[in-house]
Design a protein around this motif. Structure first.
Motif, PDB file in Angstrom:
ATOM      1  N   GLU A  44      65.316  28.685  34.226  1.00  0.00           N
ATOM      2  CA  GLU A  44      65.507  28.157  35.568  1.00  0.00           C
ATOM      3  C   GLU A  44      65.297  26.509  35.598  1.00  0.00           C
ATOM      4  OE1 GLU A  44      66.659  31.434  36.982  1.00  0.00           O
ATOM      5  OE2 GLU A  44      66.479  29.967  38.421  1.00  0.00           O
ATOM      6  N   ARG A  45      65.835  26.115  36.557  1.00  0.00           N
ATOM      7  CA  ARG A  45      65.432  24.596  36.618  1.00  0.00           C
ATOM      8  C   ARG A  45      64.249  24.350  37.528  1.00  0.00           C
ATOM      9  NH1 ARG A  45      69.873  20.752  39.125  1.00  0.00           N
ATOM     10  NH2 ARG A  45      71.048  21.934  37.476  1.00  0.00           N
ATOM     11  N   GLU A  46      63.111  23.737  36.757  1.00  0.00           N
ATOM     12  CA  GLU A  46      61.903  23.530  37.162  1.00  0.00           C
ATOM     13  C   GLU A  46      61.590  21.958  37.426  1.00  0.00           C
ATOM     14  OE1 GLU A  46      58.977  24.766  34.149  1.00  0.00           O
ATOM     15  OE2 GLU A  46      59.923  23.483  32.525  1.00  0.00           O
ATOM     16  N   GLY A  47      60.644  21.765  38.298  1.00  0.00           N
ATOM     17  CA  GLY A  47      60.260  20.488  38.744  1.00  0.00           C
ATOM     18  C   GLY A  47      59.002  20.129  37.842  1.00  0.00           C
ATOM     19  N   VAL A  48      59.344  18.881  37.362  1.00  0.00           N
ATOM     20  CA  VAL A  48      58.525  18.235  36.479  1.00  0.00           C
ATOM     21  C   VAL A  48      57.602  16.953  37.070  1.00  0.00           C
ATOM     22  CG1 VAL A  48      58.611  16.789  34.315  1.00  0.00           C
ATOM     23  CG2 VAL A  48      60.175  18.396  34.304  1.00  0.00           C
ATOM     24  N   ALA A  49      58.212  16.413  37.956  1.00  0.00           N
ATOM     25  CA  ALA A  49      57.384  15.291  38.500  1.00  0.00           C
ATOM     26  C   ALA A  49      58.017  14.735  39.854  1.00  0.00           C
ATOM     27  CB  ALA A  49      57.202  14.283  37.691  1.00  0.00           C
ATOM     28  N   ALA A  50      57.340  14.371  40.606  1.00  0.00           N
ATOM     29  CA  ALA A  50      57.723  13.831  42.002  1.00  0.00           C
ATOM     30  C   ALA A  50      56.888  12.695  42.724  1.00  0.00           C
ATOM     31  CB  ALA A  50      57.982  14.957  43.073  1.00  0.00           C
ATOM     32  N   VAL A  51      57.576  11.786  43.300  1.00  0.00           N
ATOM     33  CA  VAL A  51      56.832  10.654  43.988  1.00  0.00           C
ATOM     34  C   VAL A  51      57.446  10.411  45.337  1.00  0.00           C
ATOM     35  CG1 VAL A  51      58.723   9.114  43.034  1.00  0.00           C
ATOM     36  CG2 VAL A  51      56.236   8.309  43.747  1.00  0.00           C
ATOM     37  N   SER A  52      56.495  10.113  46.243  1.00  0.00           N
ATOM     38  CA  SER A  52      56.731   9.907  47.591  1.00  0.00           C
ATOM     39  C   SER A  52      56.974   8.417  47.894  1.00  0.00           C
ATOM     40  CB  SER A  52      55.683  10.455  48.756  1.00  0.00           C
ATOM     41  OG  SER A  52      55.613   9.866  49.919  1.00  0.00           O
ATOM     42  N   ARG A  53      58.187   8.308  48.172  1.00  0.00           N
ATOM     43  CA  ARG A  53      58.443   6.587  48.387  1.00  0.00           C
ATOM     44  C   ARG A  53      57.745   6.187  49.496  1.00  0.00           C
ATOM     45  NH1 ARG A  53      63.213   4.379  49.682  1.00  0.00           N
ATOM     46  NH2 ARG A  53      63.012   2.934  47.929  1.00  0.00           N
ATOM     47  N   ASN A  54      57.215   7.037  50.561  1.00  0.00           N
ATOM     48  CA  ASN A  54      56.387   6.383  51.445  1.00  0.00           C
ATOM     49  C   ASN A  54      54.740   6.544  51.285  1.00  0.00           C
ATOM     50  OD1 ASN A  54      55.226   5.301  53.769  1.00  0.00           O
ATOM     51  ND2 ASN A  54      55.921   7.051  55.062  1.00  0.00           N
ATOM     52  N   GLY A  55      54.140   5.912  50.511  1.00  0.00           N
ATOM     53  CA  GLY A  55      52.822   6.230  50.028  1.00  0.00           C
ATOM     54  C   GLY A  55      52.553   6.237  48.537  1.00  0.00           C
ATOM     55  N   GLY A  56      53.724   6.672  48.067  1.00  0.00           N
ATOM     56  CA  GLY A  56      53.341   6.668  46.562  1.00  0.00           C
ATOM     57  C   GLY A  56      52.701   7.704  45.815  1.00  0.00           C
ATOM     58  N   SER A  57      52.109   8.773  46.662  1.00  0.00           N
ATOM     59  CA  SER A  57      51.552   9.880  45.854  1.00  0.00           C
ATOM     60  C   SER A  57      52.524  10.497  44.919  1.00  0.00           C
ATOM     61  CB  SER A  57      51.335  11.013  47.122  1.00  0.00           C
ATOM     62  OG  SER A  57      50.384  10.385  48.137  1.00  0.00           O
ATOM     63  N   THR A  58      52.006  11.319  43.803  1.00  0.00           N
ATOM     64  CA  THR A  58      52.758  11.451  42.672  1.00  0.00           C
ATOM     65  C   THR A  58      52.216  13.230  42.619  1.00  0.00           C
ATOM     66  OG1 THR A  58      51.159  10.770  41.012  1.00  0.00           O
ATOM     67  CG2 THR A  58      53.176   9.343  41.652  1.00  0.00           C
ATOM     68  N   TYR A  59      53.040  13.844  41.955  1.00  0.00           N
ATOM     69  CA  TYR A  59      52.873  15.289  41.597  1.00  0.00           C
ATOM     70  C   TYR A  59      53.564  15.609  40.442  1.00  0.00           C
ATOM     71  CZ  TYR A  59      52.697  14.851  46.682  1.00  0.00           C
ATOM     72  OH  TYR A  59      52.315  14.530  48.178  1.00  0.00           O
ATOM     73  N   TYR A  60      52.908  16.423  39.581  1.00  0.00           N
ATOM     74  CA  TYR A  60      52.999  16.913  38.158  1.00  0.00           C
ATOM     75  C   TYR A  60      53.224  18.206  38.101  1.00  0.00           C
ATOM     76  CZ  TYR A  60      52.787  11.695  37.272  1.00  0.00           C
ATOM     77  OH  TYR A  60      53.211  10.373  37.317  1.00  0.00           O
ATOM     78  N   ALA A  61      54.094  18.916  37.232  1.00  0.00           N
ATOM     79  CA  ALA A  61      53.622  20.195  36.827  1.00  0.00           C
ATOM     80  C   ALA A  61      52.562  20.326  35.894  1.00  0.00           C
ATOM     81  CB  ALA A  61      55.053  20.594  36.128  1.00  0.00           C
ATOM     82  N   ASP A  62      52.129  21.273  35.585  1.00  0.00           N
ATOM     83  CA  ASP A  62      50.830  21.514  34.726  1.00  0.00           C
ATOM     84  C   ASP A  62      51.220  21.224  33.433  1.00  0.00           C
ATOM     85  OD1 ASP A  62      49.210  24.121  36.548  1.00  0.00           O
ATOM     86  OD2 ASP A  62      48.969  21.817  36.774  1.00  0.00           O
ATOM     87  N   SER A  63      52.381  21.681  32.925  1.00  0.00           N
ATOM     88  CA  SER A  63      52.733  21.393  31.511  1.00  0.00           C
ATOM     89  C   SER A  63      52.932  20.020  31.078  1.00  0.00           C
ATOM     90  CB  SER A  63      54.131  22.313  31.299  1.00  0.00           C
ATOM     91  OG  SER A  63      55.040  21.770  32.125  1.00  0.00           O
ATOM     92  N   VAL A  64      52.954  19.208  32.197  1.00  0.00           N
ATOM     93  CA  VAL A  64      53.324  17.750  31.746  1.00  0.00           C
ATOM     94  C   VAL A  64      52.463  16.661  32.121  1.00  0.00           C
ATOM     95  CG1 VAL A  64      55.753  17.777  31.813  1.00  0.00           C
ATOM     96  CG2 VAL A  64      54.468  17.223  33.696  1.00  0.00           C
ATOM     97  N   LYS A  65      51.192  17.219  32.863  1.00  0.00           N
ATOM     98  CA  LYS A  65      50.091  16.384  33.383  1.00  0.00           C
ATOM     99  C   LYS A  65      49.324  15.784  32.045  1.00  0.00           C
ATOM    100  CE  LYS A  65      49.026  18.716  37.464  1.00  0.00           C
ATOM    101  NZ  LYS A  65      47.998  19.685  38.158  1.00  0.00           N
ATOM    102  N   GLY A  66      49.263  14.500  32.081  1.00  0.00           N
ATOM    103  CA  GLY A  66      48.551  13.503  31.071  1.00  0.00           C
ATOM    104  C   GLY A  66      49.574  12.895  30.204  1.00  0.00           C
ATOM    105  N   ARG A  67      50.509  13.482  30.156  1.00  0.00           N
ATOM    106  CA  ARG A  67      51.681  13.043  29.399  1.00  0.00           C
ATOM    107  C   ARG A  67      52.963  12.477  29.928  1.00  0.00           C
ATOM    108  NH1 ARG A  67      54.829  16.482  26.284  1.00  0.00           N
ATOM    109  NH2 ARG A  67      54.622  18.092  28.229  1.00  0.00           N
ATOM    110  N   PHE A  68      53.370  12.539  31.071  1.00  0.00           N
ATOM    111  CA  PHE A  68      54.497  12.009  31.681  1.00  0.00           C
ATOM    112  C   PHE A  68      54.222  11.382  32.986  1.00  0.00           C
ATOM    113  CE2 PHE A  68      57.946  15.336  30.727  1.00  0.00           C
ATOM    114  CZ  PHE A  68      57.717  15.308  29.419  1.00  0.00           C
ATOM    115  N   THR A  69      54.857  10.195  33.262  1.00  0.00           N
ATOM    116  CA  THR A  69      54.504   9.349  34.592  1.00  0.00           C
ATOM    117  C   THR A  69      55.776   9.262  35.375  1.00  0.00           C
ATOM    118  OG1 THR A  69      52.405   8.304  33.410  1.00  0.00           O
ATOM    119  CG2 THR A  69      53.358   7.440  35.346  1.00  0.00           C
TER     120      THR A  69
END
Length: 125
Positions: A44-69
């Motif tokens: 399945e297609r899975e979410g890896v990372a996301a960013v809010s253009r308003n505010g800049g909050s970021t979100y990461y899948a557990d599998s990539v935390k600390g490795r992807f930005t």
């Protein structure tokens, strides 16, 4: 409408790095979220990372935390995914996306309306 054009990707050895780019054009709203998803064959297609253009909050899948930005150049309307310490399990087709999650998780596919064409990332071990 928003058009998303991806660049980057390729093949690297495990432990290496890649940076993906996604340039947005058309009507790009300041309150949009932008995200990266990936899909391996048969998965399945899975979410890896996301960013809010308003505010800049970021979100990461557990599998990539600390490795992807995930980051954004607002002047260029471009979002990036810097991938470090790549693993074989990161091999997939990567897609950028834009949309309005609202009350939904910013890492869920249904939160996004606009998609890039996809780019292959292959990690060899």
């Amino acid at each position: 409408q928003v058009r998303l054009v991806q660049s980057g990707g390729g093949s690297v050895q495990a432990g290496g790095s890649l940076r993906l780019s996604c340039a947005a054009s058309g009507i790009v709203y300041s309150n949009m979220f932008m995200a990266w998803f990936r899909q391996a064959p048969g998965k399945e297609r899975e979410g890896v990372a996301a960013v809010s253009r308003n505010g800049g909050s970021t979100y990461y899948a557990d599998s990539v935390k600390g490795r992807f930005t995930i980051s954004e150049d607002k002047l260029k309307n471009t979002v990036y995914l810097q991938m470090n310490s790549l693993k074989f399990e990161d091999t997939a087709m990567y897609y950028c996306a834009a949309g309005f999650p609202g009350s939904s998780s910013p890492l869920t596919r249904g939160s996004y309306n606009f998609w890039g064409q996809g780019t292959q990332v292959t990690v060899s071990s």
